[in-house]
Design a protein around this motif. Structure first.
Motif, PDB file in Angstrom:
ATOM      1  N   PHE A 193      38.066  50.010  37.046  1.00  0.00           N
ATOM      2  CA  PHE A 193      36.879  49.408  36.779  1.00  0.00           C
ATOM      3  C   PHE A 193      35.557  49.981  37.185  1.00  0.00           C
ATOM      4  O   PHE A 193      35.828  50.743  38.207  1.00  0.00           O
ATOM      5  N   GLN A 194      34.560  49.568  36.634  1.00  0.00           N
ATOM      6  CA  GLN A 194      33.223  50.151  37.141  1.00  0.00           C
ATOM      7  C   GLN A 194      32.921  49.525  38.728  1.00  0.00           C
ATOM      8  O   GLN A 194      32.444  50.190  39.610  1.00  0.00           O
ATOM      9  N   GLN A 195      33.317  48.210  38.868  1.00  0.00           N
ATOM     10  CA  GLN A 195      33.267  47.695  40.124  1.00  0.00           C
ATOM     11  C   GLN A 195      34.272  46.575  40.565  1.00  0.00           C
ATOM     12  O   GLN A 195      34.941  46.216  39.491  1.00  0.00           O
ATOM     13  N   PHE A 196      34.168  46.192  41.639  1.00  0.00           N
ATOM     14  CA  PHE A 196      35.116  45.127  42.101  1.00  0.00           C
ATOM     15  C   PHE A 196      36.532  45.568  41.910  1.00  0.00           C
ATOM     16  O   PHE A 196      37.414  44.644  41.150  1.00  0.00           O
ATOM     17  N   ASN A 197      37.040  46.607  42.165  1.00  0.00           N
ATOM     18  CA  ASN A 197      38.206  47.184  42.108  1.00  0.00           C
ATOM     19  C   ASN A 197      39.133  46.790  43.050  1.00  0.00           C
ATOM     20  O   ASN A 197      40.404  46.538  42.937  1.00  0.00           O
ATOM     21  N   LEU A 198      38.802  46.690  44.221  1.00  0.00           N
ATOM     22  CA  LEU A 198      39.547  46.302  45.451  1.00  0.00           C
ATOM     23  C   LEU A 198      40.048  44.933  45.765  1.00  0.00           C
ATOM     24  O   LEU A 198      39.201  44.051  45.575  1.00  0.00           O
TER      25      LEU A 198
END
Lengths: 796, 223, 359
Positions: free
Chosen positions: B92-97
């Motif tokens: 995803f663009q953000q908050f993947n981890l």
């Protein structure tokens, strides 16, 4: 500006009504418990003051006779010699459907300043003609009556105040008085009392019904519990306030960027908190009042049973109590909100709006907490070593509990790290790592849970240890099958003659008040009899203690006197009136008696104080019911004057049970508050955990599995907390048994372990934790893709 | 050549009644194994929705989505989760981890979930993504670009059949973004992994094997 | 003068003794034919001969009674002094019972007046226990450690010689009183009418005491000599509803005559008195024969009290004006009243005592 800013600030609560509810509930509960306990204390203290002020306050010394009563001619003789004394007749009797203390006073000579004066004055002629006064509750208990009794709150519960002439007639004491009160100021040049009336003993004022002093320890106990509950409640408030501040950081930044000065903002937030405190405080006071009103009958029964303190069962509203409760709420809120306000004060205008992950800051504060915990633990050890005093005991208790609470997150973090190290598989590892990371968020609630659990274990262990010891002791002490209380000295001698032929053994009780090692107490006479030799419990004794006691060679003392005065059998001497120093032969446990007590052989007692009437007979009999019937037939004694063993035991046990009922109730309430704290923490956390959990969901873990893991996490954390609470609770029990009880009551009990109780507590705690954890987990399970996907969504 | 992803007559409508918005209207698409496909479109055109449907994250109204031979319309929640664990990789663009896990744990997380963990491969990926020196850090200690590289590494480490990436280089500067994309394409090619890349950048789209454009619910191959 | 806070109880009890000076519950003159009040108390009857020594003692069937001694004294320091010793009895019910059950309430008052000071003390007690009461053989009226005891020779009237003692917080006195004349009976052989409605009491006096003794003052003891006057009175319902208080005078003329006079202030002023020759012959002065005229008031204990009077008996050629030793002779007790020694001049000179109640 203020209005707009306030509107913006308050909009947060409109959108987070649950958070607001938790904040208010936490504050209200904390206030309720604290103020409820204070209401109980205030009510009881008011009752003591009522009792003491009835006859001119505690400043009047008393003259008593060893024989228990004084001929009324002695009163006239002392008055004619110029002494300002006033006669009092006091005694217990059955009245209507209850037993009361009849207190007869002589209003013309009574010392000035008593509340009885205000009471009697308007109707003194009626009073002299037979009008009496009693507490409304007492009147209810008496029921229909022949006497002219008027209700008054100024009279202690259980007492009927009347003119001395009528009291003498009712108590069958015509011609006699119980004691003389001595006005505080006497004329110069009078013949000394020692010359004038050598048979009378002067009792200084402080030895009288100093109920406030006697019951101090009981009230300190209550206060400590109230404070504990209040602290647990503040945990909730603290976390709710902290969360609300963190969630509103963006708003603070925006407001400040729009030109609201920092000072103004801080003031608004403080005002907001104060508003909540007032709202919750009012609710809490109402709750506290209800709680106190429902607990008061038990507390009153305890105080009556244990100390003979007359406390009414109905609660009066006291504005001072309410004001103090509200002040406590405001102070507690300030304490709970101070950290958040301080953070706001230090926050740069353009601080990152995104709440930073708290893991590392959290670990830092954990280490700080650990440091404080170590300091507190050292303090506790020092306090335990130096010892002395009830207040020190409670300080020790507080330091130890707080140290345990503060160190617990570190212990949990260690346990979780261990779990992580041992875990195999990615999900298991994540489970432990994630639990660790969220620990700082939950630690306040877990600390509250720890305190509640440890208190439960500690107090439960103390009460159970006490109960076990007490029951065993009762069996030994209450050997006599029947107890008879004569109403008059003449009845006593008639009974004595009669009983010789009807009971297997007649063991008369004779006692007199005396100062023992400087404390008010009583001396009892003990007949040399197999009943006592076989079963009277002794904690410590010299060899041939019974022979030596019977021979009049020494004295047995109760544990209270032993501990307070440090009188060791075999070496120590106890000063007795008339007898001087007498060797201490043994120490016996005397649970439930707040005063000092000594026992000497019956022969020595009768030789020393021949006038002392027999106050009670303990009777041995194979056929107790038949014996009771015979005595009732012969003497027409009312049932209250004859007690069989089972009744006596039941009475003792009921006093005992009620003594700890209040602690039990507070225990349950504290545990409930801790449950609510955990619930609040988990619910607020679940809202923030979306960001943490969405990636896992995206990586292929179903919401159902995630929800199950959330539940498991709550149970694991609670389980670890319970494991930690066990030693903390036992430490608490040990402090209660070995320090607090010894200081408060004068007896020490062996610590006994009750694992079944722990299992029951674990079950309850588990249920409480499940109740707290299931709703947020269920919400997670029910999250739709939309809510989860929003986390990843583009800024569109 | 087998197909990593096949979409037939896919329809998806948000909302109901007059406010309803049909974001997908009989869309058809196929990504062959080992190929890369760029999906472009205006903001709000439904690119991300299409991607989420492909990953089994979002339900759809009608049509057919076949993921590495599995028809996800037939799959229940559990089966879709299994597909996401083993077959698909998401960026995803953000908050993947996962914030509570270190970079190393994050990198290997999905590979371990799918049972295809190869430490050597992970180490090589870390080297090539330039994050080898960050292995003991935690996500919040990384920059956006570093986080994104870890997310890509985690996805590739599990060797999925299909990588679904939503603006994966949106947080990166142009040079880094190009480098990361090159790596993704190279590794995908090596492993035979298909790649569906959602982007609004025509420059990135031009580097893929093929390109489709989403407009008014219809997928078109641009001329 | 000390201002001691009085107990509300003794205040109420003292109010019982006010029966003499304020309107009371039902004056039951309607039952006079039966010789009792509505609540069973005996009522004085005209013509009943007093009987001694029995009548020196208490009459528990009557509601109220007193033994009231006043003395005008001169110290060996040359100063004038006045002393009052009173034992009041008030019955809640007629008759007596032993112990605390006795309905007889006793109140003692003691006063000591100097030119610039006035001391007062009081005592309360209940009959039946021996704390307070009156015994006849030997005669003693007592309450706590105060007493008025007979020291008369055997066979003599017990009142011929008395030993009187009282102590207060800051004063005390011990007096020896020897009667120099006979008992004097007021009104009709001791039946003294107190109002136009006919309320009456039994009332006699011993006005001829020579007194010597010691006063104990804060500055030390003072030996005194002088003259004393003992009043004995008992009744059950003496005052009318409208009567507010009284002014009572005892005069010892320098020529040896004595005169008692009082007025009861009410809707109508009721006056009465007795003219006593040096040998004890008594002439009752009927209502209206005496005139009492206040000659200005003083502020005493927060009220206006007429401490100077002109007393006229026109038929007897007596017209004197009185001057108090101490105008502030207020008995600041549970029941407050003015009581103090005086000197008088005019047609005659001498010393006397004045009691004023109801101001």
């Amino acid at each position: 500006m203020t209005r707009a800013a306030l509107q913006a600030l308050l909009s947060h609560w409109v959108r987070s009504p649950f958070q607001l509810a938790m904040l208010l509930a936490g504050l209200a509960l904390a206030t309720a418990l604290w103020s409820g306990v204070q209401a109980l204390n205030t009510e009881a203290r008011t009752a003591y003051a009522t009792a003491e002020s009835l006859l001119g306050g505690g400043n009047a010394a008393r003259l008593t006779a060893p024989a228990g009563q004084i001929p009324e001619s002695e009163f006239a003789r002392l008055r004619r010699a110029g002494w300002d004394v006033s006669p009092v007749v006091e005694g217990r009797m059955a009245m209507g459907q209850t037993r009361v203390t009849v207190l007869g006073i002589e209003p013309l000579t009574a010392p000035a300043g008593g509340t009885s004066e205000e009471l009697v004055a308007p109707d003194v002629t009626d009073f002299l003609a037979g009008l009496g006064f009693a507490h409304p509750q007492t009147l209810d208990e008496i029921g229909p009556r022949a006497l002219d009794l008027r209700p008054s709150q100024a009279v202690p519960v259980g007492t009927v105040l009347m003119d001395i002439a009528q009291a003498q007639a009712l108590l069958d004491k015509v011609g006699f008085i119980t004691h003389l009160t001595l006005a505080p100021v006497q004329r110069d040049g009078l013949t000394p009392l020692a010359t004038l009336a050598p048979d009378l003993r002067l009792t200084p004022p402080e030895d009288g019904a100093d109920l406030a002093g006697l019951t101090d320890s009981f009230h300190l106990n209550l206060t400590a519990f109230g404070l504990l509950a209040f602290a647990v409640g503040l945990f909730i408030v603290h976390s709710a306030v902290g969360l609300a501040f963190e969630q509103r950081r963006t708003m603070f930044r925006t407001l400040r960027a729009l030109g609201v000065p920092l000072r103004h903002l801080a003031l608004l937030l403080a005002a907001e908190l104060a508003l909540f405190a007032v709202l919750a405080g009012v609710a809490g006071l109402a709750l506290g009042y209800l709680m106190a009103a429902s607990l008061l009958p038990d507390v009153a029964a305890t105080l009556r049973g244990l100390y003979g303190a007359p406390v009414p069962g109905a609660l009066q509203f006291n504005p001072a109590w309410a004001a103090a409760g509200m002040a406590m709420t405001l102070a507690g809120t300030a304490l709970a909100g101070a950290q958040a306000l301080w953070q706001l004060w230090r926050l740069p205008v353009l601080a990152p709006a995104q709440p930073r992950a708290w893991a590392h800051a959290g670990m830092r504060s954990l280490r700080l907490q650990g440091g404080v915990a170590v300091v507190l633990a050292i303090t506790a050890v020092i306090l335990a070593q130096t010892g002395g005093g009830l207040v020190t005991g409670f300080a020790l208790l507080a330091a130890a509990l707080l140290a345990a609470a503060l160190i617990m997150p570190l212990v949990l973090a260690g346990a979780l790290a261990l779990g992580q190290a041992l875990a195999r598989g990615p999900v298991a590892q994540w489970f432990w790592a994630d639990s660790r990371q969220n620990l700082p968020r939950l630690s306040l609630a877990l600390m509250a849970l720890l305190l509640a659990l440890a208190t439960n274990i500690g107090v439960g262990t103390m009460v159970s240890s006490f109960r076990t010891t007490f029951i065993g002791w009762l069996d030994l002490r209450l050997v006599a099958e029947v107890t008879v209380t004569p109403r008059t000295p003449s009845e006593a001698s008639a009974l004595q003659d009669f009983l010789q032929d009807h009971a297997d053994a007649v063991l008369p009780t004779q006692r007199m008040d005396a100062r023992l090692a400087g404390q008010p107490g009583q001396i009892y006479a003990m007949k040399d009899h197999a009943t006592f030799r076989d079963s009277w419990p002794l904690l410590d004794a010299v060899p041939q203690v019974w022979d030596r006691l019977a021979a009049g060679e020494g004295v047995l003392i109760n544990e209270q006197l032993f501990r307070r005065a440090g009188l060791r059998p075999g070496t120590a001497m106890l000063d007795l009136p008339e007898l001087g120093g007498v060797p201490v032969l043994g120490v016996y446990p005397d649970y439930g008696n707040p005063r000092a007590q000594a026992i000497i052989g019956q022969d020595l007692f009768r030789a020393t104080w021949p006038e002392t009437p027999i106050s009670q007979f303990a009777l041995r009999s194979e056929t107790p019911q038949a014996l009771i019937a015979v005595i009732q037939d012969e003497f027409g004694l009312p049932s209250g004057q004859i007690t069989d063993q089972a009744q006596a035991k039941a009475l003792s046990m009921s006093i005992f049970e009620r003594t700890f009922m209040i602690t039990g109730a507070l225990n349950v309430l504290t545990l409930s508050i801790a449950g609510i704290a955990l619930f609040a923490a988990l619910v607020t956390l679940s809202g923030m955990r979306l960001v943490q959990l969405a990636p896992l969901w995206a990586l292929g873990l179903t919401t159902r599995r995630l929800a199950a893991l959330e539940l498991a996490r709550a149970l694991v954390l609670a389980g670890l907390t319970l494991l930690f609470a066990l030693p903390v609770g036992l430490m608490l029990a040990q402090i209660l048994l070995a320090v607090i009880n010894v200081q408060a009551f004068g007896w020490r009990l062996p610590l006994q372990l009750f694992p079944a109780d722990w299992a029951r507590l674990a079950l309850w705690a588990g249920l409480a934790v499940l109740a707290a954890a299931v709703p947020p987990a269920y919400r997670l399970w029910r999250y739709g893709p939309n809510q989860l996907l929003r986390v990843f969504a583009h800024e569109k | 050549m087998t197909s990593a992803l096949t979409i037939e007559r896919l329809c998806k409508t948000f909302g109901k009644g007059p406010d309803a918005v049909q974001v997908l209207d009989n869309a058809n698409l196929e990504v062959p194994q080992g190929q890369s496909l760029a999906l472009t479109g205006e903001s709000g055109s439904g690119k991300s929705t299409l991607l989420h449907i492909c990953a089994g994250l979002e339900p759809f109204d009608s049509g057919k989505v076949v993921l590495a031979g599995h028809d996800i319309a037939d799959a229940d929640d559990h089966a879709r989760a299994t597909l996401r664990r083993g077959t698909v990789g998401l960026v995803f663009q953000q908050f993947n981890l996962v914030p509570s896990l270190s970079v190393a744990a994050n990198l290997s997380f999905q590979a371990r979930l799918s049972g295809r963990h190869d430490p050597d491969f992970v180490a090589e990926l870390a080297q090539r993504l330039g994050i080898a020196q960050l292995m003991s850090r935690y996500p919040e200690q990384l920059s956006g670009g570093q986080q994104q590289r870890v997310a890509i590494g985690r996805c590739l480490a599990a060797r999925p059949r299909l990588v679904l990436a939503d603006e994966p280089t949106g947080n990166l500067d142009e040079a880094t973004g190009d480098a990361v994309l090159d790596l993704m394409m190279e590794l995908a090619a090596q492993a035979g992994t298909a790649l569906l890349l959602v982007t609004h950048s025509t420059r990135l789209a031009s580097r893929c094997n093929a390109r489709v454009h989403l407009r008014a619910g219809k997928l078109q191959v641009p001329v | 003068m000390k201002n001691k806070p009085y107990s509300p109880i003794v205040g109420r009890i003292a109010a019982l003794f006010l029966l003499m000076i304020t309107a009371t519950q039902g004056h039951a003159q309607g039952f006079a034919g039966l010789g009792t009040t509505a609540d069973g108390f005996a009522v004085p009857e005209r013509g009943r001969a007093l009987d001694f020594p029995q009548d020196h003692g208490a009459h528990p069937d009557y509601r109220i009674e007193w033994w009231y001694l006043t003395a005008t004294l001169t110290g060996d320091d040359g100063h004038d002094y006045g002393v009052q010793w009173t034992l009041f009895r008030s019955a809640l019910q007629p008759g007596d019972r032993a112990g605390f059950a006795s309905p007889q309430i006793w109140m003692g008052h003691a006063g000591l007046t100097t030119a610039d000071n006035h001391f007062a003390a009081e005592k309360f007690g209940r009959g039946g226990t021996g704390q307070a009461g009156v015994t006849l053989d030997p005669f003693a009226a007592y309450i706590d450690d105060w007493h008025m005891r007979s020291r008369a020779d055997a066979g003599a009237d017990p009142y011929d010689r008395l030993d009187i003692r009282a102590t207060g917080p800051d004063f005390a006195f011990d007096l020896d009183a020897q009667a120099q004349g006979p008992l004097v009976f007021h009104g009709d052989q001791g039946y003294s009418v107190k109002s136009f409605d006919g309320q009456a009491s039994y009332y006699y006096s011993q006005p001829f005491y020579d007194i010597s003794g010691t006063l104990h003052l804060p500055d030390g003891p003072v030996s005194v000599t002088g003259q004393g006057w003992l009043d004995r009175e008992w009744s059950s319902q003496p005052l009318s509803d409208d009567q507010q208080g009284w002014d009572w005078f005892s005069f010892a003329f320098d020529d040896g005559h004595r005169m008692m006079g009082f007025q009861l202030r009410g809707a109508q002023v009721f006056t009465a008195g007795t003219w006593i020759t040096p040998d004890g012959a008594a002439t009752p002065l009927p209502a209206g024969a005496l005139q009492f005229t206040p000659l200005g008031t003083e502020r005493v204990a927060g009220r206006d009290v007429p401490v100077r009077w002109r007393v006229d008996w026109p038929d007897g050629g007596v017209s004197v004006t009185t001057e108090p030793l101490n105008p502030q002779a207020w008995m600041d007790l549970s029941v407050g009243y003015w009581e103090g020694p005086l000197r008088f001049s005019g047609s005659h000179t001498g010393r006397g005592y004045l009691e004023m109640t109801g101001y």
